[in-house]
Enzyme design. Sequence first.
Site, PDB file in Angstrom:
ATOM      1  N   GLY A  80     -47.037 -25.958  99.360  1.00  0.00           N
ATOM      2  CA  GLY A  80     -46.641 -25.227  98.908  1.00  0.00           C
ATOM      3  C   GLY A  80     -45.286 -26.923  98.530  1.00  0.00           C
ATOM      4  N   ILE A 115     -50.862 -19.207  95.853  1.00  0.00           N
ATOM      5  CA  ILE A 115     -50.358 -19.607  96.811  1.00  0.00           C
ATOM      6  C   ILE A 115     -48.807 -19.660  97.098  1.00  0.00           C
ATOM      7  CG2 ILE A 115     -53.201 -19.592  97.474  1.00  0.00           C
ATOM      8  CD1 ILE A 115     -52.310 -22.437  97.979  1.00  0.00           C
ATOM      9  N   ASP A 116     -48.475 -20.418  96.497  1.00  0.00           N
ATOM     10  CA  ASP A 116     -47.264 -21.029  96.602  1.00  0.00           C
ATOM     11  C   ASP A 116     -45.641 -20.112  96.270  1.00  0.00           C
ATOM     12  OD1 ASP A 116     -48.708 -23.316  97.461  1.00  0.00           O
ATOM     13  OD2 ASP A 116     -47.102 -24.021  95.695  1.00  0.00           O
ATOM     14  N   ALA A 130     -57.855 -26.030 103.450  1.00  0.00           N
ATOM     15  CA  ALA A 130     -58.486 -24.276 103.748  1.00  0.00           C
ATOM     16  C   ALA A 130     -57.566 -23.643 104.407  1.00  0.00           C
ATOM     17  CB  ALA A 130     -58.643 -24.650 105.511  1.00  0.00           C
TER      18      ALA A 130
HETATM   19  O1  LIG Z   1     -55.170 -30.781  95.052  1.00  0.00           O
HETATM   20  P1  LIG Z   1     -54.839 -29.966  93.869  1.00  0.00           P
HETATM   21  O2  LIG Z   1     -56.309 -28.527  93.745  1.00  0.00           O
HETATM   22  O3  LIG Z   1     -54.575 -30.689  92.617  1.00  0.00           O
HETATM   23  O4  LIG Z   1     -53.520 -28.815  94.393  1.00  0.00           O
HETATM   24  C1  LIG Z   1     -52.673 -29.134  95.464  1.00  0.00           C
HETATM   25  C2  LIG Z   1     -51.858 -28.030  94.615  1.00  0.00           C
HETATM   26  O5  LIG Z   1     -51.974 -26.867  94.493  1.00  0.00           O
HETATM   27  C3  LIG Z   1     -51.216 -25.491  95.593  1.00  0.00           C
HETATM   28  O6  LIG Z   1     -52.496 -24.886  95.926  1.00  0.00           O
HETATM   29  C4  LIG Z   1     -50.627 -24.216  94.397  1.00  0.00           C
HETATM   30  O7  LIG Z   1     -51.628 -24.142  93.750  1.00  0.00           O
HETATM   31  C5  LIG Z   1     -50.320 -26.062  95.772  1.00  0.00           C
HETATM   32  O8  LIG Z   1     -49.362 -26.148  96.898  1.00  0.00           O
HETATM   33  C6  LIG Z   1     -50.464 -27.585  95.654  1.00  0.00           C
HETATM   34  O9  LIG Z   1     -50.015 -28.984  96.203  1.00  0.00           O
END
Ligand SMILES: O=P(O)(O)OC[C@H]1O[C@](O)(CO)[C@@H](O)[C@@H]1O
Length: 440
Positions: free
Chosen positions: A254, A209-210, A363
């Site tokens: 991000g 998504i980033d 979300a």
């Molecule tokens: O909390 P999790 O699931 O490890 O992932 C958070 C990270 O993953 C992302 O959504 C990227 O996939 C980042 O934007 C975010 O920092």
Amino acid sequence: MTDSLDLSVKTLGTCRISSPLGTLVQNRRSTLHYVDETDVVLFDDTRTMVAGRGVGAEELPGFEPGGPRGRIFFDPSKTRVGIVTCGGLCPGLNDVIRAIVLELTNRYGVQRIYGFRNGYQGFVAKYGRAVVDLTPEVVSGINEYGGTILGTSRGQQDPYEIVDCLEQLSLNVLFVIGGDGSMRGALRIAEVIAERGRKIAVIGVPKTIDNDIPYIDQSFGFQTAFGKATETIRAAHVEARAVPNGVGLVQLMGRHSGFIACYAALANNDADYVLIPEVPFALDGDNGFLSHLRARVTRRGHAVVVVAEGAGQEYLQHEPQGSDASGNRKLHDFGVYLRKRIFDYFAETDTEVNLKYIDPSYAIRSVPANPYDSVYCIRLAHAAVHAAMAGRTEMVVGRWHGRFVHIPMALAISSRNQVDPEGDLWMTVLEATNQPPRFG
Ligand SMILES: O=P(O)(O)OC[C@H]1O[C@](O)(CO)[C@@H](O)[C@@H]1O
Ligand SMILES: Nc1ncnc2c1ncn2[C@@H]1O[C@H](COP(=O)(O)OP(=O)(O)OP(=O)(O)O)[C@@H](O)[C@H]1O
Ligand SMILES: [Mg+2]
């Protein structure tokens, strides 16, 4: 810098089998909307870039085009395929799984497709994750839901054990749907396969998504994610305008790239300030962010601030910071820090402020793909299937300047896609927000 780019894609061998999709591509030649399999999608797309190469058209660097081939490497009736999803969630994962299964089954006639549960854990015996038979019935309607029916995980697994598992199941193709870490893992798997002299194709479908994977115009799920984020910015704007000296502060995902923050801010053009990791900013001082914010709130009565989660990390460096299971650096919560700094600054300057802080967090990535992303997912999945059946390996599918292409996996993880502070996207953000090019 790009002169040394190696854009060649590995193949497992000569394609000798007539493809069931051969008639689709028969007698087709490159046009504005189609690239023939023998053609090349040029890397450069400006006159200056092409001229800078100083070589003839034949030597210009370019990507192998995606799409069905007249002849393929694998015999579909004997081909056994695996699919795995790894890393964080992203809208469209189920669309990609479904489209791979349907294309393999309905177009190529492949009969054995396995899904591996919870990322790379699914290949490792000690986790006891049973493989799932993926049929058109099993994947029916899954695109209506966010997440991934296969589950996901973080944390490194032994590539030798993973390849043992591929061999035990006599797999010919592995599709890895994941981000940069997943593609690093996939490359290790492909290297072990090559060490063992096996003919197993490893094909990546980049997910983030980033939007931080390079050499693809945009990653699937990104549009859905920033679209969802616009709802939060709209809410922050409504809240901020409703009260005296209102400030709406929104933090969006991000990690290292501020694309979601920029696009979401531009979508409804309600943001007055956008802070991203790529553009350092000072909070204090006459030209600092806090001073600008206070001036704007005093002048206009409200302001909306959008921050990417990776922004301003330098302000919190003194706090301990760990890593997640995959080794990704955990981020400090800059949004919460900034909220406190805004409160303190307005208090010190004896200015009223009514601040609402909203972090939509997961979300924005746990939702189903929007129609645009769903279409994109299907097209990426088809390109991945065509590449695999044609015996390509160690590559990911992507779209470069609007064309579907094959990108060597090593290249796709060689750098990170980030907002260019000198590029036109950031210029648009500056134009739309009217924030100064630099704070401090
Ligand atoms: O909390 P999790 O699931 O490890 O992932 C958070 C990270 O993953 C992302 O959504 C990227 O996939 C980042 O934007 C975010 O920092
Ligand atoms: N260098 C590496 N070698 C082998 N495996 C790796 C490597 N880096 C990451 N992986 C594995 O790939 C999987 C996914 O990695 P990670 O959790 O970093 O998510 P990602 O694919 O980068 O997705 P995102 O960043 O979008 O959440 C994990 O199982 C992780 O251990
Ligand atoms: Mg990652």
